[in-house]
Design a protein around this motif. Structure first.
Motif, PDB file in Angstrom:
ATOM      1  N   GLY A 292      36.031  -0.480 -35.557  1.00 29.01           N
ATOM      2  CA  GLY A 292      36.757  -1.390 -34.671  1.00 29.01           C
ATOM      3  C   GLY A 292      36.500  -1.090 -33.209  1.00 29.01           C
ATOM      4  O   GLY A 292      36.361  -2.011 -32.387  1.00 29.01           O
ATOM      5  N   VAL A 293      36.401   0.193 -32.863  1.00 28.13           N
ATOM      6  CA  VAL A 293      36.090   0.583 -31.485  1.00 28.13           C
ATOM      7  C   VAL A 293      34.708   0.069 -31.087  1.00 28.13           C
ATOM      8  O   VAL A 293      34.513  -0.487 -29.991  1.00 28.13           O
ATOM      9  N   LYS A 294      33.747   0.244 -31.995  1.00 27.94           N
ATOM     10  CA  LYS A 294      32.383  -0.211 -31.715  1.00 27.94           C
ATOM     11  C   LYS A 294      32.352  -1.727 -31.491  1.00 27.94           C
ATOM     12  O   LYS A 294      31.708  -2.221 -30.554  1.00 27.94           O
ATOM     13  N   ILE A 295      33.060  -2.470 -32.342  1.00 25.75           N
ATOM     14  CA  ILE A 295      33.112  -3.930 -32.203  1.00 25.75           C
ATOM     15  C   ILE A 295      33.796  -4.323 -30.892  1.00 25.75           C
ATOM     16  O   ILE A 295      33.327  -5.207 -30.155  1.00 25.75           O
ATOM     17  N   HIS A 296      34.909  -3.659 -30.603  1.00 26.32           N
ATOM     18  CA  HIS A 296      35.665  -3.957 -29.379  1.00 26.32           C
ATOM     19  C   HIS A 296      34.800  -3.738 -28.144  1.00 26.32           C
ATOM     20  O   HIS A 296      34.764  -4.592 -27.227  1.00 26.32           O
ATOM     21  N   GLU A 297      34.105  -2.599 -28.099  1.00 28.21           N
ATOM     22  CA  GLU A 297      33.289  -2.295 -26.925  1.00 28.21           C
ATOM     23  C   GLU A 297      32.106  -3.256 -26.805  1.00 28.21           C
ATOM     24  O   GLU A 297      31.721  -3.642 -25.696  1.00 28.21           O
ATOM     25  N   ASN A 322      34.447   6.300 -26.192  1.00 26.78           N
ATOM     26  CA  ASN A 322      35.599   6.101 -25.314  1.00 26.78           C
ATOM     27  C   ASN A 322      36.624   5.237 -26.055  1.00 26.78           C
ATOM     28  O   ASN A 322      36.422   4.051 -26.258  1.00 26.78           O
ATOM     29  N   ASN A 323      37.731   5.855 -26.455  1.00 22.86           N
ATOM     30  CA  ASN A 323      38.699   5.099 -27.249  1.00 22.86           C
ATOM     31  C   ASN A 323      40.121   5.238 -26.724  1.00 22.86           C
ATOM     32  O   ASN A 323      41.083   4.898 -27.402  1.00 22.86           O
ATOM     33  N   ASN A 324      40.265   5.734 -25.503  1.00 25.10           N
ATOM     34  CA  ASN A 324      41.587   6.079 -25.005  1.00 25.10           C
ATOM     35  C   ASN A 324      42.548   4.890 -24.968  1.00 25.10           C
ATOM     36  O   ASN A 324      43.753   5.054 -25.107  1.00 25.10           O
ATOM     37  N   SER A 325      42.012   3.686 -24.791  1.00 26.76           N
ATOM     38  CA  SER A 325      42.905   2.540 -24.607  1.00 26.76           C
ATOM     39  C   SER A 325      42.970   1.632 -25.826  1.00 26.76           C
ATOM     40  O   SER A 325      43.588   0.569 -25.761  1.00 26.76           O
ATOM     41  N   ILE A 326      42.347   2.018 -26.924  1.00 29.73           N
ATOM     42  CA  ILE A 326      42.296   1.148 -28.093  1.00 29.73           C
ATOM     43  C   ILE A 326      43.213   1.696 -29.182  1.00 29.73           C
ATOM     44  O   ILE A 326      43.026   2.822 -29.651  1.00 29.73           O
ATOM     45  N   THR A 327      44.207   0.922 -29.562  1.00 26.54           N
ATOM     46  CA  THR A 327      45.120   1.340 -30.619  1.00 26.54           C
ATOM     47  C   THR A 327      44.505   1.065 -31.989  1.00 26.54           C
ATOM     48  O   THR A 327      43.511   0.330 -32.112  1.00 26.54           O
ATOM     49  N   ALA A 328      45.113   1.633 -33.019  1.00 25.14           N
ATOM     50  CA  ALA A 328      44.645   1.377 -34.377  1.00 25.14           C
ATOM     51  C   ALA A 328      44.764  -0.099 -34.711  1.00 25.14           C
ATOM     52  O   ALA A 328      43.881  -0.678 -35.360  1.00 25.14           O
ATOM     53  N   SER A 329      45.843  -0.730 -34.266  1.00 25.38           N
ATOM     54  CA  SER A 329      46.018  -2.170 -34.520  1.00 25.38           C
ATOM     55  C   SER A 329      44.903  -2.982 -33.872  1.00 25.38           C
ATOM     56  O   SER A 329      44.354  -3.906 -34.480  1.00 25.38           O
ATOM     57  N   LEU A 332      41.593  -2.510 -35.858  1.00 27.74           N
ATOM     58  CA  LEU A 332      41.555  -3.284 -37.102  1.00 27.74           C
ATOM     59  C   LEU A 332      41.443  -4.777 -36.807  1.00 27.74           C
ATOM     60  O   LEU A 332      40.725  -5.507 -37.509  1.00 27.74           O
ATOM     61  N   GLN A 333      42.141  -5.238 -35.774  1.00 23.44           N
ATOM     62  CA  GLN A 333      42.059  -6.655 -35.403  1.00 23.44           C
ATOM     63  C   GLN A 333      40.646  -7.014 -34.960  1.00 23.44           C
ATOM     64  O   GLN A 333      40.142  -8.102 -35.265  1.00 23.44           O
ATOM     65  N   ALA A 334      39.965  -6.094 -34.269  1.00 25.67           N
ATOM     66  CA  ALA A 334      38.590  -6.340 -33.838  1.00 25.67           C
ATOM     67  C   ALA A 334      37.677  -6.540 -35.044  1.00 25.67           C
ATOM     68  O   ALA A 334      36.780  -7.402 -35.026  1.00 25.67           O
ATOM     69  N   ILE A 335      37.905  -5.751 -36.104  1.00 24.08           N
ATOM     70  CA  ILE A 335      37.104  -5.923 -37.329  1.00 24.08           C
ATOM     71  C   ILE A 335      37.337  -7.305 -37.911  1.00 24.08           C
ATOM     72  O   ILE A 335      36.384  -7.991 -38.330  1.00 24.08           O
TER      73      ILE A 335
END
Length: 415
Positions: A292-297, A322-329, A332-335
């Motif tokens: 999800g972090v990869k997709i978000h970025e 860099n994941n400091n600002s990305i929550t688990a929710s 998962l939503q990004a996926i």
């Protein structure tokens, strides 16, 4: 970029007596002993009473992979024996479930026992199946870029049978090497979870071996939710750590397969306790966050998902992204956004994630797992959850005659 954690593997040693290793399963799966660790305290029970230690709003996440009969034994015309151990499809991007359903011919990555004796020519094996006798041929195509791994072309003369069926009729269930015994008839059932569905593993997700239909029903009656993911366990799960520093250890990559509705459920339950049944489930769940972090970025830069196809979680990515600002929710939503854009109901990729002390867990709140080998990546994962308390937990288990490794007892560990 953050540095890779420096961890000396010698700090994760303990004395494991041979008598503590369970060579065979107990007659009843859920009669195995259960150690419960929470807030520094240890309790003991049995798996049949697991529901007593889980809150009603908990979600258990199971790995529904199925162990395949990956060991194929051939006899050379001269009488020599060759064993081929099937690892995974040669095409690293191929869906392993689809590859297992291939008929007639497949290319597979394999280990070869007695490779020096197989200099040329094809190996042949006659197989008795419900559809009559089938001739299976093995042709050594090339050595892959992985040490000791070969590409083998398997050909069989009955297109009504899939490769999974060929393995079922011709192969042998591969037991962990530390059991030091040959596979027996009982292992075909007991080295398989009761909920196994998707062919592809060469080792069982052993935490799940303790679950029975009765126990699953009892958990459901309490209101505990269950969801399923798939991680096909590779032979690399038994790869010893030979480096002094874990930063020098290369983690194996394994296929994961997660349904869209599972990600939706996890998103809905993200604030309730999510408990992984087994280290494979845990590694899949935590990998979802980093996917999800990869997709978000990617989306932040490109504003679309069209060209993002490689979602492989690299070994050290969790410690460097860099994941400091990305929550688990949000992860998962990004996926889900990516899956909607791609028009897919399944997330299929690979993960090489390694979880070591210092890791910050994003999805799970607890883990159900067996007792693992000293100086292993799995023991490092345990230490990531409960810190140096792993020593107290493991010594308690040894002092109280808990059975270790694949067919042994297990634990419920809370963060």
């Amino acid at each position: 970029m953050k540095p890779i954690p420096y961890i000396e593997i010698k700090d994760y040693q303990y004395e494991l007596p041979e008598k503590a290793i369970a060579k065979y399963p107990l007659p009843e799966r859920d009669a195995s002993k259960l150690l419960v660790y929470k807030n520094g305290k240890i309790e003991t029970s049995q798996y049949k009473f697991l529901a007593e230690f889980l809150p009603e709003n908990a979600t258990l996440v199971f790995n529904n992979t199925k162990v395949v009969e990956a060991r194929l034994q051939f006899s050379k015309p001269t009488g020599g024996q060759i064993e081929i151990f099937c690892l995974e499809p040669f095409d690293e991007n191929e869906d392993i479930i689809v590859a297992m359903q291939t008929t007639g011919k497949v290319n597979w990555k394999c280990l070869i026992g007695g490779a020096k004796k197989w200099k040329s020519g094809n190996l042949e094996k006659n197989i008795a199946t419900p559809n009559g006798n089938v001739l299976l041929q093995a042709c050594k195509k090339e050595q892959s870029n992985e040490t000791g791994v070969y590409v083998i072309e398997f050909i069989w003369n009955n297109d009504s049978l899939s490769f999974a069926e060929i393995l079922h009729y011709a192969g042998i269930i591969p037991l962990p090497p530390y059991l030091n015994r040959e596979t027996e008839k009982e292992d075909a059932v007991r080295y398989q979870t009761v909920y196994a569905q998707k062919d592809g593993s060469v080792a069982a997700p052993t935490a799940g071996l303790h679950f029975t239909t009765r126990l699953m029903n009892e958990l459901q009656q309490k209101g505990i939710k269950e969801v399923y993911i798939t991680l096909h366990v590779g032979a690399g799960t038994f790869k010893p750590v030979k480096a002094n520093n874990i930063a020098q250890h290369e983690m194996h990559a394994e296929f994961i397969d997660v349904q869209k509705n599972t990600i939706v459920h996890l998103l809905q339950q993200i604030n309730a306790p999510i408990v992984a049944v087994g280290t494979t489930s845990l590694r899949t769940l935590e990998s979802l966050y980093w996917i999800g972090v990869k997709i978000h970025e990617w989306f932040q830069i490109h504003r679309n998902y069209n060209e993002l196809n490689d979602l492989h979680v690299e070994q050290w990515a969790p410690y460097q992204l860099n994941n400091n600002s990305i929550t688990a929710s949000e992860a998962l939503q990004a996926i889900l956004y990516w899956m909607d854009a791609k028009g897919t109901e399944r997330l299929i990729t690979k993960t090489s994630i390694i979880i070591v002390p210092g890791y910050t867990f994003k999805i799970i709140k607890g883990l159900i797992t067996n007792f693992h080998q000293p100086q292993s990546t799995l023991l490092l994962l345990i230490a990531a959850i409960i810190g140096s308390e792993w020593k107290k937990v493991y010594q308690f288990a040894l002092n109280n005659n808990f059975r270790f490794l694949s067919y042994g007892d297990g634990s419920l560990l809370w963060l």
